[in-house]
Design a protein around this motif. Sequence first.
Motif, mmCIF file in Angstrom:
data_model
loop_
_atom_site.group_PDB
_atom_site.id
_atom_site.type_symbol
_atom_site.label_atom_id
_atom_site.label_comp_id
_atom_site.label_asym_id
_atom_site.label_seq_id
_atom_site.Cartn_x
_atom_site.Cartn_y
_atom_site.Cartn_z
ATOM 1 N N ALA A 1 0.819 -1.209 0.000
ATOM 2 C CA ALA A 1 0.000 0.000 0.000
ATOM 3 C C ALA A 1 0.855 1.261 0.000
ATOM 4 O O ALA A 1 0.452 2.286 -0.557
ATOM 5 N N ARG A 2 2.040 1.195 0.597
ATOM 6 C CA ARG A 2 2.926 2.371 0.629
ATOM 7 C C ARG A 2 3.289 2.865 -0.766
ATOM 8 O O ARG A 2 3.609 4.031 -0.951
ATOM 9 N N ASN A 3 3.262 1.988 -1.745
ATOM 10 C CA ASN A 3 3.628 2.347 -3.115
ATOM 11 C C ASN A 3 2.459 2.874 -3.938
ATOM 12 O O ASN A 3 2.640 3.229 -5.103
ATOM 13 N N LEU A 4 1.275 2.914 -3.357
ATOM 14 C CA LEU A 4 0.089 3.385 -4.064
ATOM 15 C C LEU A 4 -0.062 4.893 -3.896
ATOM 16 O O LEU A 4 0.496 5.483 -2.966
ATOM 17 N N PRO A 5 -0.831 5.527 -4.766
ATOM 18 C CA PRO A 5 -1.096 6.962 -4.617
ATOM 19 C C PRO A 5 -1.780 7.251 -3.269
ATOM 20 O O PRO A 5 -2.495 6.387 -2.731
ATOM 21 N N PRO A 6 -1.585 8.450 -2.722
ATOM 22 C CA PRO A 6 -2.142 8.783 -1.408
ATOM 23 C C PRO A 6 -3.646 8.536 -1.271
ATOM 24 O O PRO A 6 -4.103 8.047 -0.234
ATOM 25 N N GLU A 7 -4.416 8.850 -2.317
ATOM 26 C CA GLU A 7 -5.871 8.661 -2.199
ATOM 27 C C GLU A 7 -6.226 7.179 -2.067
ATOM 28 O O GLU A 7 -7.159 6.818 -1.351
ATOM 29 N N MET A 8 -5.480 6.307 -2.742
ATOM 30 C CA MET A 8 -5.733 4.872 -2.605
ATOM 31 C C MET A 8 -5.296 4.383 -1.221
ATOM 32 O O MET A 8 -5.957 3.539 -0.620
ATOM 33 N N GLN A 9 -4.207 4.946 -0.710
ATOM 34 C CA GLN A 9 -3.771 4.591 0.639
ATOM 35 C C GLN A 9 -4.845 4.963 1.657
ATOM 36 O O GLN A 9 -5.131 4.186 2.575
ATOM 37 N N ASP A 10 -5.443 6.147 1.490
ATOM 38 C CA ASP A 10 -6.507 6.571 2.399
ATOM 39 C C ASP A 10 -7.718 5.654 2.309
ATOM 40 O O ASP A 10 -8.347 5.326 3.322
#
Length: 75
Positions: A12-21
């Motif tokens: 998840a750390r490698n995903l865009p911030p909105e996907m992390q949220d």
Amino acid sequence: MTKLLEQAVATARNLPPEMQDDIARMMLTYASDDARVIELTPEEESDLIEAQAEMARGEFATEAEVQAILSKYRL
């Protein structure tokens, strides 16, 4: 923390911030004792109803469409 959860967080750390949220919200909802109901906007509710109707009619994405989405998000 289990190895699987550590792997999920690392991914998840490698995903865009909105996907992390989005992932964080799902995890918090799942792990919480709070039985909150997700409220949909009228547009989201309309989209959900249409998606359910498409499923009932057997209308699903083609393999090419699925691959296009997966490649867009590098999954």
